[in-house]
Design a protein around this motif. Structure first.
Motif, mmCIF file in Angstrom:
data_model
loop_
_atom_site.group_PDB
_atom_site.id
_atom_site.type_symbol
_atom_site.label_atom_id
_atom_site.label_comp_id
_atom_site.label_asym_id
_atom_site.label_seq_id
_atom_site.Cartn_x
_atom_site.Cartn_y
_atom_site.Cartn_z
ATOM 1 N N VAL A 50 0.870 -1.173 0.000
ATOM 2 C CA VAL A 50 0.000 0.000 0.000
ATOM 3 C C VAL A 50 0.909 1.225 0.000
ATOM 4 O O VAL A 50 1.873 1.284 0.763
ATOM 5 N N ALA A 51 0.613 2.186 -0.879
ATOM 6 C CA ALA A 51 1.367 3.438 -0.931
ATOM 7 C C ALA A 51 0.423 4.591 -0.648
ATOM 8 O O ALA A 51 -0.566 4.781 -1.366
ATOM 9 N N LEU A 52 0.720 5.340 0.406
ATOM 10 C CA LEU A 52 -0.078 6.507 0.766
ATOM 11 C C LEU A 52 0.623 7.746 0.208
ATOM 12 O O LEU A 52 1.724 8.096 0.647
ATOM 13 N N VAL A 53 0.023 8.368 -0.789
ATOM 14 C CA VAL A 53 0.608 9.581 -1.363
ATOM 15 C C VAL A 53 0.195 10.768 -0.499
ATOM 16 O O VAL A 53 -0.996 10.970 -0.235
ATOM 17 N N VAL A 54 1.185 11.546 -0.061
ATOM 18 C CA VAL A 54 0.879 12.684 0.815
ATOM 19 C C VAL A 54 1.191 14.022 0.157
ATOM 20 O O VAL A 54 0.794 15.071 0.670
ATOM 21 N N GLN A 55 1.898 13.986 -0.975
ATOM 22 C CA GLN A 55 2.120 15.226 -1.743
ATOM 23 C C GLN A 55 2.551 14.844 -3.152
ATOM 24 O O GLN A 55 3.270 13.880 -3.362
ATOM 25 N N GLY A 56 2.105 15.623 -4.153
ATOM 26 C CA GLY A 56 2.463 15.349 -5.536
ATOM 27 C C GLY A 56 1.496 14.389 -6.185
ATOM 28 O O GLY A 56 0.384 14.156 -5.686
ATOM 29 N N GLY A 57 1.888 13.835 -7.326
ATOM 30 C CA GLY A 57 1.008 12.935 -8.056
ATOM 31 C C GLY A 57 1.773 11.844 -8.765
ATOM 32 O O GLY A 57 2.979 11.961 -9.036
ATOM 33 N N ASP A 73 -4.635 10.057 -1.572
ATOM 34 C CA ASP A 73 -5.036 8.771 -2.150
ATOM 35 C C ASP A 73 -4.082 7.665 -1.716
ATOM 36 O O ASP A 73 -2.912 7.906 -1.415
ATOM 37 N N SER A 74 -4.611 6.440 -1.726
ATOM 38 C CA SER A 74 -3.799 5.251 -1.443
ATOM 39 C C SER A 74 -3.844 4.312 -2.635
ATOM 40 O O SER A 74 -4.916 4.035 -3.174
ATOM 41 N N LEU A 75 -2.686 3.818 -3.030
ATOM 42 C CA LEU A 75 -2.565 2.799 -4.065
ATOM 43 C C LEU A 75 -2.414 1.450 -3.394
ATOM 44 O O LEU A 75 -1.542 1.278 -2.538
ATOM 45 N N LEU A 76 -3.252 0.492 -3.774
ATOM 46 C CA LEU A 76 -3.123 -0.882 -3.289
ATOM 47 C C LEU A 76 -2.666 -1.770 -4.428
ATOM 48 O O LEU A 76 -3.255 -1.758 -5.512
ATOM 49 N N VAL A 100 5.288 4.063 1.812
ATOM 50 C CA VAL A 100 5.103 2.766 1.148
ATOM 51 C C VAL A 100 5.267 1.643 2.173
ATOM 52 O O VAL A 100 6.291 1.575 2.866
ATOM 53 N N PHE A 101 4.272 0.771 2.223
ATOM 54 C CA PHE A 101 4.205 -0.261 3.261
ATOM 55 C C PHE A 101 3.887 -1.607 2.612
ATOM 56 O O PHE A 101 2.819 -1.804 2.043
ATOM 57 N N GLU A 102 4.860 -2.536 2.665
ATOM 58 C CA GLU A 102 4.631 -3.872 2.106
ATOM 59 C C GLU A 102 3.739 -4.688 3.036
ATOM 60 O O GLU A 102 3.933 -4.689 4.253
ATOM 61 N N LEU A 103 2.779 -5.379 2.459
ATOM 62 C CA LEU A 103 1.828 -6.173 3.236
ATOM 63 C C LEU A 103 2.437 -7.524 3.605
ATOM 64 O O LEU A 103 3.113 -8.152 2.786
ATOM 65 N N ASP A 104 2.172 -7.972 4.812
ATOM 66 C CA ASP A 104 2.771 -9.205 5.325
ATOM 67 C C ASP A 104 1.679 -10.255 5.567
ATOM 68 O O ASP A 104 0.890 -10.130 6.508
ATOM 69 N N PRO A 105 1.627 -11.307 4.737
ATOM 70 C CA PRO A 105 0.609 -12.344 4.928
ATOM 71 C C PRO A 105 0.651 -12.985 6.309
ATOM 72 O O PRO A 105 -0.386 -13.410 6.829
#
Length: 297
Positions: A50-57, A73-76, A100-105
């Motif tokens: 998941v990537a949380l955009v906090v500025q820019g595009g 916005d958040s990108l999954l 940016v946060f990698e998901l851990d199963p």
């Protein structure tokens, strides 16, 4: 909350970003991204994140789908899928920043059981939605302990778990949940993907990959393409080419060295396949990329 998270991401990224704009953290899978100019096209086969955009595009393309998104916005990315991305809005005065946060199963599985959630599907492996307040707050709490060495080892595990919890509880939850479902198609294909990532420079027969996934060859092919959008051979080829490009751009490796290092036996074949993926031959591509980086500096 968005402004507070931006300030925390900016502070950490400005202090720790490397030459590529990546600020890695002591927390595995967590990094900040910073850019002071629009980027070149970036090719990757991302791990679920998941990537949380906090500025820019930014713009991300997978197959025929293109997503344009920005601050708030958040990108999954819920599966190992090939993406073409580009930072589209950034300058020296208003840089691009993202969390940016990698998901851990391994974290998702017990959480999903405790939450008694219903299994979702991976029909949309990439999606963009507004960042939820609870997710932003959990991300901020994790950021606040990064610069406190005595606190991080004590709180890291529960803060990482909390961020996973709010992601599962929110609009991304259905897609994320599949990563923790035991013996699901996504998890089985994930085992094969892990082997390809580990041994991308070696010959890998589809029979071996299907065996790792616990599927018949025909079923494996079907589900691998459904989840990743590529065949196993295409997946390995793209990994090889992406890694070779990184070696030439970041390490200054000659074309032949990079080609052989990633498993090619023929430099002409490598050059042809590189050109098909990146649009230009490797020598010209790396020269152009270095010029863009130099002018953006």
């Amino acid at each position: 909350m968005t402004q507070t998270l931006l300030e925390a991401v900016r502070r950490y990224a400005d202090a720790n970003a490397d030459d590529l704009g990546i600020a890695r953290t002591p927390v595995p899978g967590l990094s900040m991204i910073r850019a002071t100019a629009p980027s070149e096209l970036q090719y990757a086969i991302n791990r679920p994140l998941v990537a949380l955009v906090v500025q820019g595009g930014k713009r991300v393309t997978i197959g025929s789908q293109t997503f344009d998104f920005g601050a708030g916005d958040s990108l999954l990315i819920a599966a190992d899928v090939p993406t073409v991305s580009q930072i589209t809005r950034a300058n020296a005065g208003v840089p691009y920043y993202s969390f940016v946060f990698e998901l851990d199963p391994a974290v998702i599985k017990p959480l999903a059981v405790e939450m008694r959630t219903v299994q979702g599907s991976v029909d949309r492996p990439v999606r963009v939605d507004p960042t939820e307040a609870e997710v932003a707050e959990a991300a901020l709490r994790l950021l606040r302990v990064l610069d406190r060495p005595s606190v991080l080892p004590v709180l890291q595990e529960q803060l990482v778990r909390e961020l996973h919890f709010w992601l599962l509880a929110g609009r991304h939850g259905s897609a994320i949940r599949t990563l923790g479902v035991t013996d699901s198609h996504a998890q089985r294909i994930g085992k094969a993907v892990a082997l390809i990532r580990e041994c991308y420079d070696q010959p890998l027969g589809v029979e071996r990959l299907a065996e790792v996934a616990g599927m018949s060859v025909s079923s494996f092919h079907e589900h691998f393409r459904a989840i990743t959008s590529l065949s196993p051979l295409q997946f390995q080829k793209q990994l090889r080419l992406i890694e070779a490009r990184r070696m030439m751009l970041s390490e200054g490796q000659p074309v032949s060295n990079a080609a052989y290092a990633v498993g090619y036996e023929s430099v002409p074949q490598f050059t042809r396949e590189y050109g098909r993926m990146f649009g230009v031959p490797p020598v010209r591509d790396i020269k152009q990329a270095k010029n863009r980086i130099m002018h953006a500096a």
